[in-house]
Every structure is written in structure tokens, then in C-alpha cells.
Write a protein that holds these residues in place. Structure first.
Motif, PDB file in Angstrom:
ATOM      1  N   ALA A 105      63.363  30.998  51.073  1.00 52.42           N
ATOM      2  CA  ALA A 105      63.121  31.036  49.633  1.00 52.42           C
ATOM      3  C   ALA A 105      61.742  30.417  49.413  1.00 52.42           C
ATOM      4  CB  ALA A 105      64.205  30.251  48.890  1.00 52.42           C
ATOM      5  N   THR A 106      61.335  30.289  48.182  1.00 48.43           N
ATOM      6  CA  THR A 106      60.025  29.703  47.905  1.00 48.43           C
ATOM      7  C   THR A 106      60.076  28.182  48.090  1.00 48.43           C
ATOM      8  OG1 THR A 106      60.455  29.332  45.555  1.00 48.43           O
ATOM      9  CG2 THR A 106      59.575  31.511  46.187  1.00 48.43           C
ATOM     10  N   GLU A 107      58.901  27.589  48.237  1.00 50.22           N
ATOM     11  CA  GLU A 107      58.827  26.132  48.303  1.00 50.22           C
ATOM     12  C   GLU A 107      59.372  25.512  47.020  1.00 50.22           C
ATOM     13  OE1 GLU A 107      55.439  24.099  50.576  1.00 50.22           O
ATOM     14  OE2 GLU A 107      54.544  25.982  49.867  1.00 50.22           O
ATOM     15  N   GLU A 108      59.150  26.184  45.905  1.00 54.38           N
ATOM     16  CA  GLU A 108      59.670  25.694  44.626  1.00 54.38           C
ATOM     17  C   GLU A 108      61.193  25.688  44.635  1.00 54.38           C
ATOM     18  OE1 GLU A 108      57.266  28.207  44.819  1.00 54.38           O
ATOM     19  OE2 GLU A 108      55.658  26.760  44.514  1.00 54.38           O
ATOM     20  N   ASP A 109      61.803  26.715  45.230  1.00 56.24           N
ATOM     21  CA  ASP A 109      63.261  26.757  45.327  1.00 56.24           C
ATOM     22  C   ASP A 109      63.786  25.646  46.234  1.00 56.24           C
ATOM     23  OD1 ASP A 109      63.421  29.011  43.680  1.00 56.24           O
ATOM     24  OD2 ASP A 109      63.396  30.410  45.373  1.00 56.24           O
ATOM     25  N   ALA A 110      63.013  25.305  47.253  1.00 53.76           N
ATOM     26  CA  ALA A 110      63.422  24.275  48.211  1.00 53.76           C
ATOM     27  C   ALA A 110      63.217  22.857  47.670  1.00 53.76           C
ATOM     28  CB  ALA A 110      62.658  24.445  49.516  1.00 53.76           C
ATOM     29  N   ALA A 111      62.332  22.688  46.707  1.00 52.71           N
ATOM     30  CA  ALA A 111      61.935  21.361  46.219  1.00 52.71           C
ATOM     31  C   ALA A 111      63.110  20.445  45.850  1.00 52.71           C
ATOM     32  CB  ALA A 111      60.967  21.496  45.048  1.00 52.71           C
ATOM     33  N   PRO A 112      64.146  20.923  45.163  1.00 58.36           N
ATOM     34  CA  PRO A 112      65.240  20.016  44.805  1.00 58.36           C
ATOM     35  C   PRO A 112      65.984  19.429  46.017  1.00 58.36           C
ATOM     36  CG  PRO A 112      65.372  22.040  43.518  1.00 58.36           C
ATOM     37  CD  PRO A 112      64.328  22.251  44.580  1.00 58.36           C
ATOM     38  N   PHE A 113      65.826  20.066  47.182  1.00 55.52           N
ATOM     39  CA  PHE A 113      66.567  19.646  48.368  1.00 55.52           C
ATOM     40  C   PHE A 113      65.721  18.805  49.325  1.00 55.52           C
ATOM     41  CE2 PHE A 113      68.036  23.797  46.837  1.00 55.52           C
ATOM     42  CZ  PHE A 113      69.240  23.373  46.288  1.00 55.52           C
ATOM     43  N   VAL A 114      64.471  18.537  48.945  1.00 54.43           N
ATOM     44  CA  VAL A 114      63.580  17.734  49.793  1.00 54.43           C
ATOM     45  C   VAL A 114      64.140  16.342  50.065  1.00 54.43           C
ATOM     46  CG1 VAL A 114      61.300  16.647  49.941  1.00 54.43           C
ATOM     47  CG2 VAL A 114      61.494  19.064  49.320  1.00 54.43           C
ATOM     48  N   PRO A 115      64.619  15.599  49.054  1.00 53.21           N
ATOM     49  CA  PRO A 115      65.154  14.261  49.361  1.00 53.21           C
ATOM     50  C   PRO A 115      66.295  14.294  50.385  1.00 53.21           C
ATOM     51  CG  PRO A 115      64.774  14.476  47.007  1.00 53.21           C
ATOM     52  CD  PRO A 115      64.603  15.852  47.605  1.00 53.21           C
ATOM     53  N   GLY A 116      67.183  15.247  50.270  1.00 53.66           N
ATOM     54  CA  GLY A 116      68.271  15.373  51.241  1.00 53.66           C
ATOM     55  C   GLY A 116      67.768  15.745  52.621  1.00 53.66           C
ATOM     56  N   HIS A 117      66.764  16.609  52.674  1.00 54.37           N
ATOM     57  CA  HIS A 117      66.165  17.007  53.953  1.00 54.37           C
ATOM     58  C   HIS A 117      65.497  15.800  54.608  1.00 54.37           C
ATOM     59  CE1 HIS A 117      64.010  19.364  56.936  1.00 54.37           C
ATOM     60  NE2 HIS A 117      62.871  18.838  56.510  1.00 54.37           N
TER      61      HIS A 117
END
Length: 101
Positions: free
Chosen positions: A11-23
Motif C-alpha cells: 500500500a502507500t506509505e501514507e496507508d502504512a503510517a498509522p502502523f509505524v509505532p507498532g512496527h
């Protein structure tokens, strides 16, 4: 055994952004256990990232990769390549001599 985990956004980086802290928490947890030896973003960052992991078997590393919040939320996928080290820099020899997690 060493494993190269290549993370590719699905998906886009924008779509991934909400999951960065968990990653990031996922990375920190497995760096803390010694399973992840190196991790970082690719250049350009839009391509994803790479992890160098040390583990006993491929199936265990596949299970870890499947737990990444990027994967569980459908914004990225891993390609995993197993590597049998042939030549090792002395700085890594001690790390690689211990049993994988």
C-alpha cells in the motif's frame, strides 16, 4: 542461520503510517532478543525496508514476520531469503556462533 527479510509496501506509505509505532515496537522487541541484527529503511524509503535476522529455522522467522503490524494490517509483505554464511567478519563471528533464537 541468517535470514534477509525484505519488506515491501503493498500500500502507500501514507496507508502504512498509522502502523509505524507498532512496527517500531516489533523491531525493538526482536532486536532486544538478539534475533534481529540489523534493520533499516531502503533508499528510497518508498520501497520498504530490510532486516537481517539470526534464527534457528526459516519457519520461526516466517512466524515473526507474520506478526509485524505492517503485515497484519495488510500494508506490507516480506520476502525471506536464508543465507548460510561462508565468510564472516570477525566482529560478527561471536554473534553468529551462538544458537539462533
Amino acid at each position: 542461520m541468517l535470514f534477509v527479510l525484505r519488506l515491501r509496501y503493498t500500500a502507500t506509505e501514507e496507508d502504512a503510517a498509522p502502523f509505524v509505532p507498532g512496527h517500531v515496537a516489533f523491531l525493538e522487541r526482536h532486536h532486544g532478543t538478539g534475533t534481529f541484527l540489523l534493520s533499516g529503511q531502503t533508499v528510497p524509503t518508498s520501497e520498504g525496508g530490510v532486516i537481517l535476522a539470526h534464527g534457528p529455522e526459516r519457519a520461526a522467522v516466517e512466524r515473526l514476520a507474520a506478526e509485524d503490524p505492517f503485515v497484519t494490517n495488510g500494508v506490507a509483505a516480506y520476502t525471506i531469503t536464508a543465507v548460510t554464511p561462508g565468510r564472516v567478519h570477525p566482529a560478527l563471528a561471536e554473534v553468529l556462533a551462538r544458537p539462533g533464537d
